[in-house]
Design a protein around this motif. Structure first.
Motif, PDB file in Angstrom:
ATOM      1  N   ARG A  30       0.857  -1.192   0.000  1.00 30.23           N
ATOM      2  CA  ARG A  30       0.000   0.000   0.000  1.00 30.23           C
ATOM      3  C   ARG A  30       0.885   1.231   0.000  1.00 30.23           C
ATOM      4  O   ARG A  30       1.892   1.262   0.704  1.00 30.23           O
ATOM      5  N   TYR A  31       0.485   2.219  -0.796  1.00 24.86           N
ATOM      6  CA  TYR A  31       1.209   3.486  -0.845  1.00 24.86           C
ATOM      7  C   TYR A  31       0.211   4.620  -0.671  1.00 24.86           C
ATOM      8  O   TYR A  31      -0.878   4.577  -1.265  1.00 24.86           O
ATOM      9  N   PRO A  32       0.578   5.660   0.088  1.00 26.99           N
ATOM     10  CA  PRO A  32      -0.277   6.855   0.108  1.00 26.99           C
ATOM     11  C   PRO A  32      -0.153   7.569  -1.242  1.00 26.99           C
ATOM     12  O   PRO A  32       0.837   7.401  -1.962  1.00 26.99           O
ATOM     13  N   PHE A  33      -1.164   8.355  -1.578  1.00 24.80           N
ATOM     14  CA  PHE A  33      -1.207   9.015  -2.880  1.00 24.80           C
ATOM     15  C   PHE A  33       0.059   9.830  -3.160  1.00 24.80           C
ATOM     16  O   PHE A  33       0.532   9.862  -4.294  1.00 24.80           O
ATOM     17  N   ASP A  34       0.620  10.446  -2.132  1.00 24.73           N
ATOM     18  CA  ASP A  34       1.805  11.277  -2.371  1.00 24.73           C
ATOM     19  C   ASP A  34       3.055  10.443  -2.691  1.00 24.73           C
ATOM     20  O   ASP A  34       4.103  10.999  -3.034  1.00 24.73           O
ATOM     21  N   GLN A  35       2.944   9.100  -2.644  1.00 28.47           N
ATOM     22  CA  GLN A  35       4.048   8.223  -3.035  1.00 28.47           C
ATOM     23  C   GLN A  35       3.709   7.418  -4.290  1.00 28.47           C
ATOM     24  O   GLN A  35       4.258   6.336  -4.529  1.00 28.47           O
ATOM     25  N   ILE A  36       2.831   7.963  -5.109  1.00 28.25           N
ATOM     26  CA  ILE A  36       2.367   7.231  -6.294  1.00 28.25           C
ATOM     27  C   ILE A  36       3.503   6.940  -7.276  1.00 28.25           C
ATOM     28  O   ILE A  36       3.519   5.911  -7.931  1.00 28.25           O
ATOM     29  N   LYS A  89       5.899  -7.727  -8.386  1.00 19.96           N
ATOM     30  CA  LYS A  89       4.855  -7.671  -7.367  1.00 19.96           C
ATOM     31  C   LYS A  89       4.152  -9.016  -7.268  1.00 19.96           C
ATOM     32  O   LYS A  89       4.069  -9.757  -8.247  1.00 19.96           O
ATOM     33  N   LYS A  90       3.654  -9.311  -6.081  1.00 21.13           N
ATOM     34  CA  LYS A  90       3.004 -10.606  -5.841  1.00 21.13           C
ATOM     35  C   LYS A  90       1.544 -10.429  -5.447  1.00 21.13           C
ATOM     36  O   LYS A  90       0.957 -11.276  -4.800  1.00 21.13           O
ATOM     37  N   GLY A  91       0.965  -9.343  -5.854  1.00 17.58           N
ATOM     38  CA  GLY A  91      -0.425  -9.055  -5.553  1.00 17.58           C
ATOM     39  C   GLY A  91      -0.730  -7.638  -6.003  1.00 17.58           C
ATOM     40  O   GLY A  91       0.041  -7.032  -6.742  1.00 17.58           O
ATOM     41  N   ASN A  92      -1.843  -7.146  -5.546  1.00 18.80           N
ATOM     42  CA  ASN A  92      -2.239  -5.792  -5.917  1.00 18.80           C
ATOM     43  C   ASN A  92      -1.447  -4.755  -5.153  1.00 18.80           C
ATOM     44  O   ASN A  92      -1.049  -4.971  -4.014  1.00 18.80           O
ATOM     45  N   VAL A  93      -1.221  -3.629  -5.796  1.00 17.63           N
ATOM     46  CA  VAL A  93      -0.611  -2.489  -5.148  1.00 17.63           C
ATOM     47  C   VAL A  93      -1.711  -1.439  -5.000  1.00 17.63           C
ATOM     48  O   VAL A  93      -2.348  -1.057  -5.978  1.00 17.63           O
ATOM     49  N   ILE A  94      -1.937  -1.028  -3.780  1.00 17.24           N
ATOM     50  CA  ILE A  94      -3.049  -0.133  -3.445  1.00 17.24           C
ATOM     51  C   ILE A  94      -2.524   1.278  -3.240  1.00 17.24           C
ATOM     52  O   ILE A  94      -1.521   1.486  -2.572  1.00 17.24           O
ATOM     53  N   ILE A  95      -3.232   2.246  -3.816  1.00 21.62           N
ATOM     54  CA  ILE A  95      -2.956   3.666  -3.583  1.00 21.62           C
ATOM     55  C   ILE A  95      -4.071   4.160  -2.674  1.00 21.62           C
ATOM     56  O   ILE A  95      -5.254   4.091  -3.024  1.00 21.62           O
TER      57      ILE A  95
END
Length: 113
Positions: free
Chosen positions: A86-92, A104-110
């Motif tokens: 998971r990443y916060p929007f400011d680390q997109i 990646k081994k799954g979804n990456v969430i923003i």
């Protein structure tokens, strides 16, 4: 990991071309978006469904019936979502860099605040 999520069979496309088998599948989920139409059509049962995460342009191409099908699988516990990071929007930008590495081994969430 994919079998633990409910897949009946998992085939590594880098090791084997499953379309050369005589097997017929009820569902083919193409996570990479590289299976040619003629090959996937011959590998599906008559009522089988092909679901691709990507079109040739890289856009998601799920139809409403596909979404209902996926919803039903999730509700039945046959399909589970995997969240890698998971990443916060400011680390997109960092999130895109991570995804672009191809490991990646799954979804990456923003996450949005």
């Amino acid at each position: 990991m994919v079998k633990s999520l409910g897949a009946g069979e998992v085939i590594d496309y880098t090791q084997e071309d499953f379309t050369l088998r005589d097997n017929k599948y009820d569902v083919i989920f193409d996570a990479v978006g590289k299976i040619e139409y003629s090959k996937r059509k011959k590998s599906l049962t008559k009522s089988g469904m092909y679901i691709s995460a990507f079109s040739l342009s890289g856009n998601i191409i799920l139809k409403s019936k596909d979404l209902v099908f996926l919803k039903d699988l999730c509700e039945a516990g046959k399909l589970k979502s995997v969240i890698d990071k998971r990443y916060p929007f400011d680390q997109i930008i960092e999130a895109h860099r991570y995804v672009d590495k191809g490991h990646k081994k799954g979804n990456v969430i923003i996450t949005m605040k």
